[in-house]
Design an enzyme around this catalytic site. Structure first.
Site, short mmCIF file in Angstrom:
data_model
loop_
_atom_site.label_atom_id
_atom_site.label_comp_id
_atom_site.label_asym_id
_atom_site.label_seq_id
_atom_site.Cartn_x
_atom_site.Cartn_y
_atom_site.Cartn_z
N ASP A 169 0.84 -1.20 0.00
CA ASP A 169 0.00 0.00 0.00
C ASP A 169 0.87 1.25 0.00
OD1 ASP A 169 -2.67 -0.76 -0.16
OD2 ASP A 169 -2.80 -1.22 1.97
N VAL A 170 1.89 1.26 0.83
CA VAL A 170 2.78 2.42 0.90
C VAL A 170 3.51 2.63 -0.42
CG1 VAL A 170 4.84 3.37 2.01
CG2 VAL A 170 3.05 2.32 3.41
#
Length: 396
Positions: A169-170
């Site tokens: 996600d990051v």
């Protein structure tokens, strides 16, 4: 209001949970005016994610600082009309719905570019907006598994392991931010916007660098190898008397310095002569280095090696990180904020440091719909009475 490198850039952030909001957070930290648009009455799912402080999600508050917030129901005709009017006066739209959702609403890139040809449209999804898997749901753990990351994370003989943070996600959020900024720079030159299509899986595949190259060049499938690195050695965790320490000898020169410090004859063996041989014989070399580090504390090992010019550090727990004079102090990686409900709190700082434009994190994440009336009046001239009508009709 935050002023910075992106001051004046207007972003409509429709994203939820992590990847999209992380991208929006980076843009906001750099000075963009990011408007967080949420579903009326419910908002971003992350508002219910742990940990919670005074009923407010710290997960949400960290990712949505420096943004203003409004509610808008895009399932209503009036809500879609208002959104299109906002798009006319904005530079960037950010979303992380499953591919096709925005198109079904009549708000996909092809429709939005008709009303604002300069719009930059950033989309983060699990598998991207085309390809046979594009309609699959994507979460961080899916990105870590499908990319191959989990297969190489953990210890030999152990099970595939997810990294402690939601790294896909990051990485997806950072990748989308990079793509948006590139498209925005091109727009400044040409006047034409673009769609930035970022996949969590693609982002993680890209991040695997040497892991991919091992297979592509040799045919060997990389496996779990613990904390060491495939390309160089000694580059690993080692046992000190009171915990774990990192030693990172990235080249032959550093290994030479390590030999001088440790004064262990076995380190001069022919089987350790050159990085390739050290990688091949890493198990034997680890035993020798461990025999030296185990006789000393973490701090002693780190102090001795750093004094000799050898990269070394403790394996920090988070309580040590947030008190570290360099990370938390000089580099300001934890920032104080005052939230209207949660009260005084700390959020994670921004990793980007500019010489002439200091990043400011000074505005807490918005309460659900906190700035709806303010934004609609500012952008579209809609007054309080009209906002009241729209709220009664479940548009806001």
């Amino acid at each position: 209001m935050n002023q910075g490198l992106l001051a004046g850039v207007k972003v409509l952030d429709l994203s939820r949970v992590l990847a999209g909001p992380y991208c929006g957070m980076m843009l906001a930290d750099m000075g963009a005016e990011v408007i967080k648009i949420e579903i009326p009455g419910r908002g971003d799912d992350a508002r219910r994610n742990a940990p919670v402080v005074n009923g407010e999600s710290a997960y949400f508050m960290n990712l949505n600082r420096n943004k203003r917030g409004m509610t808008l129901n895009l399932k209503t005709e009036e809500g879609r009309r208002i959104f299109k009017e906002l798009v006319k006066k904005s530079d960037i739209v950010l979303e992380n719905y499953r591919p096709g959702v925005m198109d079904k609403l009549g708000l996909g890139y092809e429709e939005l570019r008709k009303i604002n040809p300069a719009i930059v449209y950033g989309a983060v999804s699990g598998f991207g907006h085309y390809g046979p898997y594009s309609q699959r749901a994507g979460y961080d753990i899916v990105g870590q598994a499908m990319s191959g990351l989990m297969s190489t994370t953990g210890w030999p003989g152990g099970r595939p392991t997810r990294t402690g943070t939601a790294i896909s996600d990051v990485m997806g959020g950072i990748s989308c931010c990079v793509g948006i900024l590139a498209a925005y720079i091109n727009r400044l030159k040409t006047g034409e916007g673009d769609k930035v299509d970022v996949s969590l899986v693609d982002s993680m595949v890209s991040s695997l660098e040497i892991i991919n190259m091992i297979y592509l060049c040799t045919g060997r499938v990389p496996e779990r190898i613990g904390n060491r690195y495939e390309a160089i050695y000694p580059y690993d965790t080692f046992e000190a008397s009171d915990g774990m320490v990192i030693i990172a000898c990235g080249n032959d020169k550093l290994y030479g310095l390590l030999k001088e410090v440790m004064q262990i004859p076995e380190l001069d063996r022919e089987e350790f002569d050159g990085n390739i041989k050290r990688v091949q014989n890493h198990e034997k070399l680890k035993e020798i280095v461990d025999s030296w580090t185990i006789l000393r504390t973490i701090d002693e090992v780190v102090e001795i090696l750093l004094a000799a010019g050898i990269p070394a550090c403790p394996v920090n727990t988070i309580d040590r990180v947030v008190k570290d004079p360099h990370i938390a102090g000089a580099r300001e990686m934890f920032v104080d904020l005052e939230h209207p409900v949660a009260g005084k709190m700390k959020v994670t700082g921004n990793q980007l440091k500019f010489t002439n434009n200091k990043i400011q994190i000074d505005t807490p994440a918005p309460l659900l719909g906190q700035h709806t009336e303010e934004i609609l009046k500012e952008f579209l001239g809609i007054d309080r009475e009209e906002c009241g009508r729209l709220k009664s009709e479940n548009v806001l």
